[in-house]
Design a protein around this motif. Structure first.
Motif, mmCIF file in Angstrom:
data_model
loop_
_atom_site.group_PDB
_atom_site.id
_atom_site.type_symbol
_atom_site.label_atom_id
_atom_site.label_comp_id
_atom_site.label_asym_id
_atom_site.label_seq_id
_atom_site.Cartn_x
_atom_site.Cartn_y
_atom_site.Cartn_z
ATOM 1 N N MET A 10 0.843 -1.202 0.000
ATOM 2 C CA MET A 10 0.000 0.000 0.000
ATOM 3 C C MET A 10 0.873 1.245 0.000
ATOM 4 N N GLU A 11 0.407 2.242 -0.713
ATOM 5 C CA GLU A 11 1.194 3.467 -0.848
ATOM 6 C C GLU A 11 1.244 4.228 0.480
ATOM 7 N N MET A 12 2.478 4.582 0.883
ATOM 8 C CA MET A 12 2.667 5.409 2.074
ATOM 9 C C MET A 12 2.780 6.867 1.654
ATOM 10 N N LYS A 13 2.117 7.739 2.409
ATOM 11 C CA LYS A 13 2.217 9.176 2.197
ATOM 12 C C LYS A 13 2.939 9.790 3.389
ATOM 13 N N SER A 14 3.348 11.035 3.240
ATOM 14 C CA SER A 14 4.063 11.713 4.324
ATOM 15 C C SER A 14 3.565 13.139 4.422
ATOM 16 N N ILE A 15 3.460 13.638 5.658
ATOM 17 C CA ILE A 15 2.980 15.002 5.878
ATOM 18 C C ILE A 15 3.788 15.629 7.008
ATOM 19 N N SER A 16 4.168 16.884 6.829
ATOM 20 C CA SER A 16 4.926 17.604 7.862
ATOM 21 C C SER A 16 3.959 18.358 8.758
ATOM 22 N N LEU A 17 4.043 18.087 10.056
ATOM 23 C CA LEU A 17 3.243 18.781 11.048
ATOM 24 C C LEU A 17 4.153 19.704 11.856
ATOM 25 N N LYS A 18 3.608 20.331 12.860
ATOM 26 C CA LYS A 18 4.358 21.344 13.614
ATOM 27 C C LYS A 18 5.632 20.761 14.236
ATOM 28 N N ASP A 19 5.499 19.616 14.909
ATOM 29 C CA ASP A 19 6.638 19.046 15.633
ATOM 30 C C ASP A 19 7.056 17.672 15.141
ATOM 31 N N SER A 20 6.462 17.195 14.073
ATOM 32 C CA SER A 20 6.789 15.850 13.625
ATOM 33 C C SER A 20 6.424 15.671 12.158
ATOM 34 N N THR A 21 6.994 14.641 11.575
ATOM 35 C CA THR A 21 6.607 14.210 10.229
ATOM 36 C C THR A 21 5.910 12.864 10.371
ATOM 37 N N ILE A 22 4.716 12.758 9.811
ATOM 38 C CA ILE A 22 3.919 11.543 9.946
ATOM 39 C C ILE A 22 3.805 10.856 8.593
ATOM 40 N N THR A 23 4.133 9.564 8.564
ATOM 41 C CA THR A 23 3.871 8.738 7.391
ATOM 42 C C THR A 23 2.555 7.988 7.636
#
Length: 259
Positions: free
Chosen positions: A1-14
């Motif tokens: 399954m395709e993993m996405k990534s997003i930058s948040l204030k204090d962390s990067t979430i996949t």
């Protein structure tokens, strides 16, 4: 399954984001990742939009702060759902993910259609369990992540299932947990408060799921509150990991709850 990534204030979430329809958020357990849901997501995403993040300090997700609480982790999940513009969600939290789900329900109940604890509990750690967390924190500091995973993972499954290939799969996922993420999460779990009052005071639909053969969190620890809005489900012939041991039964419980 395709993993996405997003930058948040204090962390990067996949994370995985698959399907369309009512949004479901799946939060995995300690030293797991979104891969824990690999048997579940393809089926659920036929009917729902399924969002499954790697929790901070797990899988591909980072954990910035040193002393995150379970409540802080719930804030990160809220930031993620806000960024994805999903509106109200139904949240399913497995084990550690259940602790985060309860903290989320405590702070952001308006963002939930309902929530579920999957092999999890509203009780805090016992004194004995707290000592075990401290011991494991030292173990990871001294020896790395592998000895922790080798000791932990077999206990997650029913004794009847220890020869199944998915036990090794869970170990391989666990080995990928950053050691510092494991240490910080152990501390957060050790310090979490009793949140039974969240179950007692909640008026939205709640689903409590327990494994008949769960050696980590027995059913009575999951079924701590009985009310009209709370449904209790036992998954037969399953330990702490029904997403591997009995995925069809878990899917049926999730689908029935969301619908």
């Amino acid at each position: 399954m395709e993993m996405k990534s997003i930058s948040l204030k204090d962390s990067t979430i996949t994370y995985i984001d698959k399907g369309a329809g009512k949004p479901i958020v799946l939060l995995h357990g300690f030293c797991g990742s979104s891969k824990y849901w690999s048997e579940v997501i393809p089926v659920l995403s036929e009917n729902f939009r399924v969002i499954a993040p790697d929790l901070p300090g797990h899988g591909g997700s980072t954990m910035a702060q040193e002393n995150n609480t379970i409540s802080d982790l719930a804030d990160i999940i809220k930031e993620l759902t806000d960024k994805l513009n999903v509106g109200q969600v139904t949240m399913f939290g497995h084990s550690l993910g259940g602790y985060i789900t309860l903290a989320f329900a405590e702070k952001y109940s308006d963002s939930l259609n309902g929530f579920s604890l999957v092999h999890s509990t509203a009780f805090p750690d016992s004194e004995e369990a707290k000592k075990g967390r401290t011991t494991n924190m030292e173990k990871v500091k001294q020896e790395g992540i592998k000895p922790l995973i080798d000791g932990l993972v077999p206990k997650l499954f029913s004794p009847d299932h220890l020869e199944e290939s998915y036990v090794e799969t869970a170990k391989e996922i666990g080995y990928q947990t950053p050691p510092q993420g494991a240490i910080q999460t152990l501390h957060a779990m050790k310090e979490r408060p009793d949140r039974n009052y969240v179950l007692e005071s909640s008026s939205i639909p709640v689903l409590l799921i327990a494994g008949e053969q769960d050696q980590i969190i027995p059913a009575e620890k999951t079924f701590s509150v009985s009310k009209a809005n709370i449904k209790q489900t036992i998954i037969k012939d399953s330990g702490h990991m029904s997403m591997y041991e009995k995925p069809a039964d878990l899917i049926e419980a999730i689908k029935g709850f969301v619908k």
